[in-house]
Design a protein around this motif. Structure first.
Motif, PDB file in Angstrom:
ATOM      1  N   GLY A  27       0.802  -1.153  -0.032  1.00 22.34           N
ATOM      2  CA  GLY A  27      -0.018  -0.214  -0.044  1.00 22.34           C
ATOM      3  C   GLY A  27       0.839   1.201  -0.031  1.00 22.34           C
ATOM      4  O   GLY A  27       0.410   2.392   0.298  1.00 22.34           O
ATOM      5  N   THR A  78      -3.961  -0.591  -6.576  1.00 24.51           N
ATOM      6  CA  THR A  78      -4.800  -1.775  -5.633  1.00 24.51           C
ATOM      7  C   THR A  78      -4.365  -3.135  -6.545  1.00 24.51           C
ATOM      8  O   THR A  78      -4.352  -3.073  -7.828  1.00 24.51           O
ATOM      9  CB  THR A  78      -6.072  -1.612  -5.416  1.00 24.51           C
ATOM     10  N   LYS A  79      -4.545  -4.092  -5.868  1.00 24.98           N
ATOM     11  CA  LYS A  79      -4.388  -5.451  -6.687  1.00 24.98           C
ATOM     12  C   LYS A  79      -5.799  -5.627  -7.141  1.00 24.98           C
ATOM     13  O   LYS A  79      -6.851  -5.748  -6.798  1.00 24.98           O
ATOM     14  CB  LYS A  79      -4.092  -6.655  -5.666  1.00 24.98           C
TER      15      LYS A  79
END
Length: 95
Positions: A85, A91-92
């Motif tokens: 993060g 983001t994944k």
């Protein structure tokens, strides 16, 4: 992680390319017009003053492969930082 000597050499190339950038552009313009003196002067400049000799490397680890231009880091470092993060807005993916 790359050796410190390789990272230092890279920094030196970047600095030298920036130092000779203006002179190199002037000489290249004169050489394209057929000025032989400009061609000879261009050849006498240091090899490492050419910007093409600078290789993209990760800013954190110095890794030369898998470089992501948008972030300035390698794919391995990018993945680690994204999962922790540390990169805002990344983001994944999951679907």
């Amino acid at each position: 992680m790359a050796k410190e000597s390789i990272k230092a050499k890279q920094r030196k190339k970047i600095k030298m390319a920036a130092k000779y950038a203006d002179k190199r552009t002037e000489l290249r313009k004169a050489a394209s017009e057929g000025d032989w003196d400009a061609m000879m002067a261009l050849q006498k400049l240091p090899k490492n003053s050419m910007p093409i000799r600078v290789h993209n490397r990760c800013q954190l680890t110095g890794r030369p492969r898998g470089y992501m231009r948008q972030f300035g880091i390698s794919r391995v470092t990018f993945r680690e930082m994204a999962l922790n993060g540390k990169i805002p807005g990344v983001t994944k993916a999951s679907w």
